[in-house]
Write a protein that holds these residues in place. Structure first.
Motif, PDB file in Angstrom:
ATOM      1  N   ARG A  34       0.898  -1.302  -0.119  1.00  0.00           N
ATOM      2  CA  ARG A  34      -0.178  -0.305   0.243  1.00  0.00           C
ATOM      3  C   ARG A  34       0.682   1.197  -0.116  1.00  0.00           C
ATOM      4  NH1 ARG A  34      -2.834   1.127   3.893  1.00  0.00           N
ATOM      5  NH2 ARG A  34      -1.488   0.654   5.480  1.00  0.00           N
ATOM      6  N   ASP A  35       0.532   2.418  -0.399  1.00  0.00           N
ATOM      7  CA  ASP A  35       1.196   3.124  -0.505  1.00  0.00           C
ATOM      8  C   ASP A  35       1.742   3.712   0.303  1.00  0.00           C
ATOM      9  OD1 ASP A  35       1.065   3.939  -3.345  1.00  0.00           O
ATOM     10  OD2 ASP A  35      -1.124   5.486  -3.378  1.00  0.00           O
ATOM     11  N   GLY A  36       0.711   3.553   1.823  1.00  0.00           N
ATOM     12  CA  GLY A  36       0.815   4.405   2.934  1.00  0.00           C
ATOM     13  C   GLY A  36       2.062   3.567   3.454  1.00  0.00           C
ATOM     14  N   ASP A  37       2.337   2.567   3.491  1.00  0.00           N
ATOM     15  CA  ASP A  37       3.395   1.532   3.829  1.00  0.00           C
ATOM     16  C   ASP A  37       4.324   1.826   3.328  1.00  0.00           C
ATOM     17  OD1 ASP A  37       1.597   0.613   5.506  1.00  0.00           O
ATOM     18  OD2 ASP A  37       1.465  -1.108   4.047  1.00  0.00           O
ATOM     19  N   ILE A  38       4.958   2.223   1.935  1.00  0.00           N
ATOM     20  CA  ILE A  38       6.054   2.422   0.921  1.00  0.00           C
ATOM     21  C   ILE A  38       6.212   3.591   1.709  1.00  0.00           C
ATOM     22  CG2 ILE A  38       6.923   2.721  -1.147  1.00  0.00           C
ATOM     23  CD1 ILE A  38       4.576   1.006  -2.615  1.00  0.00           C
ATOM     24  N   ILE A  39       5.606   4.234   2.052  1.00  0.00           N
ATOM     25  CA  ILE A  39       5.973   5.836   2.332  1.00  0.00           C
ATOM     26  C   ILE A  39       6.860   6.086   3.034  1.00  0.00           C
ATOM     27  CG2 ILE A  39       5.353   8.632   2.820  1.00  0.00           C
ATOM     28  CD1 ILE A  39       3.133   7.800   0.313  1.00  0.00           C
ATOM     29  N   ALA A  40       6.198   5.020   4.069  1.00  0.00           N
ATOM     30  CA  ALA A  40       6.372   4.727   5.575  1.00  0.00           C
ATOM     31  C   ALA A  40       8.379   4.349   5.839  1.00  0.00           C
ATOM     32  CB  ALA A  40       5.555   4.158   6.214  1.00  0.00           C
ATOM     33  N   LYS A  41       8.261   3.413   4.909  1.00  0.00           N
ATOM     34  CA  LYS A  41       9.673   2.521   4.988  1.00  0.00           C
ATOM     35  C   LYS A  41      10.823   3.198   3.821  1.00  0.00           C
ATOM     36  CE  LYS A  41       9.896  -0.934   6.120  1.00  0.00           C
ATOM     37  NZ  LYS A  41      10.783  -1.521   7.661  1.00  0.00           N
ATOM     38  N   ALA A  42      10.174   4.223   3.025  1.00  0.00           N
ATOM     39  CA  ALA A  42      11.190   5.499   2.022  1.00  0.00           C
ATOM     40  C   ALA A  42      12.032   6.247   2.958  1.00  0.00           C
ATOM     41  CB  ALA A  42      10.502   6.096   1.492  1.00  0.00           C
ATOM     42  N   GLN A  43      10.755   6.358   4.209  1.00  0.00           N
ATOM     43  CA  GLN A  43      11.506   7.394   4.731  1.00  0.00           C
ATOM     44  C   GLN A  43      12.669   6.661   5.657  1.00  0.00           C
ATOM     45  OE1 GLN A  43      10.937  10.077   5.905  1.00  0.00           O
ATOM     46  NE2 GLN A  43      12.196  10.925   7.196  1.00  0.00           N
ATOM     47  N   VAL A  44      12.639   5.476   6.028  1.00  0.00           N
ATOM     48  CA  VAL A  44      13.701   4.521   6.681  1.00  0.00           C
ATOM     49  C   VAL A  44      15.132   4.440   5.485  1.00  0.00           C
ATOM     50  CG1 VAL A  44      15.240   2.617   7.926  1.00  0.00           C
ATOM     51  CG2 VAL A  44      12.455   3.935   8.994  1.00  0.00           C
ATOM     52  N   VAL A  45      14.174   3.749   4.543  1.00  0.00           N
ATOM     53  CA  VAL A  45      15.438   3.558   3.277  1.00  0.00           C
ATOM     54  C   VAL A  45      16.755   4.917   3.069  1.00  0.00           C
ATOM     55  CG1 VAL A  45      15.719   2.069   1.368  1.00  0.00           C
ATOM     56  CG2 VAL A  45      13.990   1.315   3.262  1.00  0.00           C
ATOM     57  N   GLU A  46      15.904   5.526   2.069  1.00  0.00           N
ATOM     58  CA  GLU A  46      16.677   6.924   2.012  1.00  0.00           C
ATOM     59  C   GLU A  46      17.075   7.193   2.778  1.00  0.00           C
ATOM     60  OE1 GLU A  46      13.385  10.117   1.579  1.00  0.00           O
ATOM     61  OE2 GLU A  46      12.482   8.838  -0.105  1.00  0.00           O
ATOM     62  N   GLN A  47      17.258   7.250   4.031  1.00  0.00           N
ATOM     63  CA  GLN A  47      18.171   7.797   5.034  1.00  0.00           C
ATOM     64  C   GLN A  47      19.012   6.816   5.132  1.00  0.00           C
ATOM     65  OE1 GLN A  47      17.425   8.834   8.410  1.00  0.00           O
ATOM     66  NE2 GLN A  47      14.963   8.903   8.156  1.00  0.00           N
ATOM     67  N   ILE A  48      19.072   5.151   4.691  1.00  0.00           N
ATOM     68  CA  ILE A  48      20.214   4.417   4.494  1.00  0.00           C
ATOM     69  C   ILE A  48      20.584   4.641   2.336  1.00  0.00           C
ATOM     70  CG2 ILE A  48      20.351   1.285   3.897  1.00  0.00           C
ATOM     71  CD1 ILE A  48      18.004   1.583   6.144  1.00  0.00           C
ATOM     72  N   LEU A  49      19.894   5.093   1.867  1.00  0.00           N
ATOM     73  CA  LEU A  49      20.638   5.279   1.010  1.00  0.00           C
ATOM     74  C   LEU A  49      21.450   6.305   0.720  1.00  0.00           C
ATOM     75  CD1 LEU A  49      17.208   4.175  -1.359  1.00  0.00           C
ATOM     76  CD2 LEU A  49      19.414   2.845  -0.971  1.00  0.00           C
ATOM     77  N   ASP A  50      20.998   7.368   1.470  1.00  0.00           N
ATOM     78  CA  ASP A  50      21.842   8.548   1.759  1.00  0.00           C
ATOM     79  C   ASP A  50      23.748   8.127   1.604  1.00  0.00           C
ATOM     80  OD1 ASP A  50      19.697  10.322   0.559  1.00  0.00           O
ATOM     81  OD2 ASP A  50      19.381  10.760   2.369  1.00  0.00           O
ATOM     82  N   ARG A  51      23.833   7.634   2.696  1.00  0.00           N
ATOM     83  CA  ARG A  51      24.969   6.702   3.668  1.00  0.00           C
ATOM     84  C   ARG A  51      25.516   6.131   2.819  1.00  0.00           C
ATOM     85  NH1 ARG A  51      21.312   8.847   7.767  1.00  0.00           N
ATOM     86  NH2 ARG A  51      22.328   9.388   9.498  1.00  0.00           N
ATOM     87  N   VAL A  52      24.996   5.019   2.021  1.00  0.00           N
ATOM     88  CA  VAL A  52      26.040   3.407   1.471  1.00  0.00           C
ATOM     89  C   VAL A  52      25.925   3.886  -0.002  1.00  0.00           C
ATOM     90  CG1 VAL A  52      25.394   1.201   0.879  1.00  0.00           C
ATOM     91  CG2 VAL A  52      24.731   2.558   2.559  1.00  0.00           C
ATOM     92  N   VAL A  53      25.042   5.089  -0.973  1.00  0.00           N
ATOM     93  CA  VAL A  53      25.046   5.405  -2.533  1.00  0.00           C
ATOM     94  C   VAL A  53      24.559   6.952  -2.201  1.00  0.00           C
ATOM     95  CG1 VAL A  53      23.773   4.362  -4.126  1.00  0.00           C
ATOM     96  CG2 VAL A  53      23.504   3.619  -2.189  1.00  0.00           C
ATOM     97  N   ARG A  54      26.079   7.538  -2.203  1.00  0.00           N
ATOM     98  CA  ARG A  54      26.488   8.819  -2.275  1.00  0.00           C
ATOM     99  C   ARG A  54      25.053   9.247  -3.663  1.00  0.00           C
ATOM    100  NH1 ARG A  54      27.031  10.457   2.679  1.00  0.00           N
ATOM    101  NH2 ARG A  54      29.071   9.576   3.857  1.00  0.00           N
ATOM    102  N   GLY A  55      24.804   9.932  -3.901  1.00  0.00           N
ATOM    103  CA  GLY A  55      24.573  10.971  -4.753  1.00  0.00           C
ATOM    104  C   GLY A  55      23.553   9.837  -5.523  1.00  0.00           C
TER     105      GLY A  55
END
Length: 184
Positions: A34-55
């Protein structure tokens, strides 16, 4: 970074964003979650991505082309890249010759990390290191009250093992069960 946790978060995100037929009769594809579940998970995953896949937001290979297919394509690609990096990080370091230890910024003294954090996170590495040294120098001057000497002399005199001299405060290590730094 806790790689196991990060990989689990990425896996959950990828499961939620997996594309499947929207219906039995449609050629349109939709995300499993569901969109709400994806958006909530994206909030955390984006922070992981910022640290692991710069740019990753700027440098995505297919994200900008596939945004019309699904709004999460750029995230999905970056998540796959981050997962591969986390799973194979040790192998890559060993095989490519950069098997240096990792430094956890959270373990740096607050004077250092507070001085460098914003610059480091915005990928201004040289400026971050410079800012950290300026902060360390300023705090050492404040702690010792020594504003009359340059950085090199400040640290030589502050951390000397020579006997104390009048008017020249310094830091001294007191060896007990734990190392304690005191100001003299």
């Amino acid at each position: 970074m806790d790689s196991r946790w990060a990989i689990a978060e990425i896996d959950e995100f990828l499961a939620l964003t997996e594309l499947r037929p929207a219906s039995l009769t449609s050629r349109r594809r939709a995300n499993r979650g569901r969109d709400g579940d994806i958006i909530a998970k994206a909030q955390v995953v984006e922070q992981i991505l910022d640290r692991v896949v710069r740019g990753w937001r700027r440098d995505s290979v297919s994200g900008s082309r596939n945004i019309s297919v699904n709004r999460w394509c750029q995230h999905m690609e970056a998540a796959e890249r981050a997962r591969a990096e986390l799973v194979r990080r040790e192998e890559i370091r060993e095989k490519l010759g950069d098997n240096a230890p990792e430094l956890n910024a959270a373990r740096l003294h607050p004077w250092i990390w507070d001085g460098a954090r914003s610059l480091w996170q915005s990928q201004h590495y040289r400026e971050a290191v410079r800012a950290a040294t300026i902060k360390l120098n300023a705090e050492t001057q404040n702690k010792t009250g020594r504003f009359d000497i340059s950085e090199t002399d400040l640290f030589k005199q502050t951390f000397t093992t020579d006997s104390p001299q009048p008017g020249k405060p310094r830091l001294r290590l007191v060896l007990q069960p734990e190392i304690v730094i005191t100001v003299r």
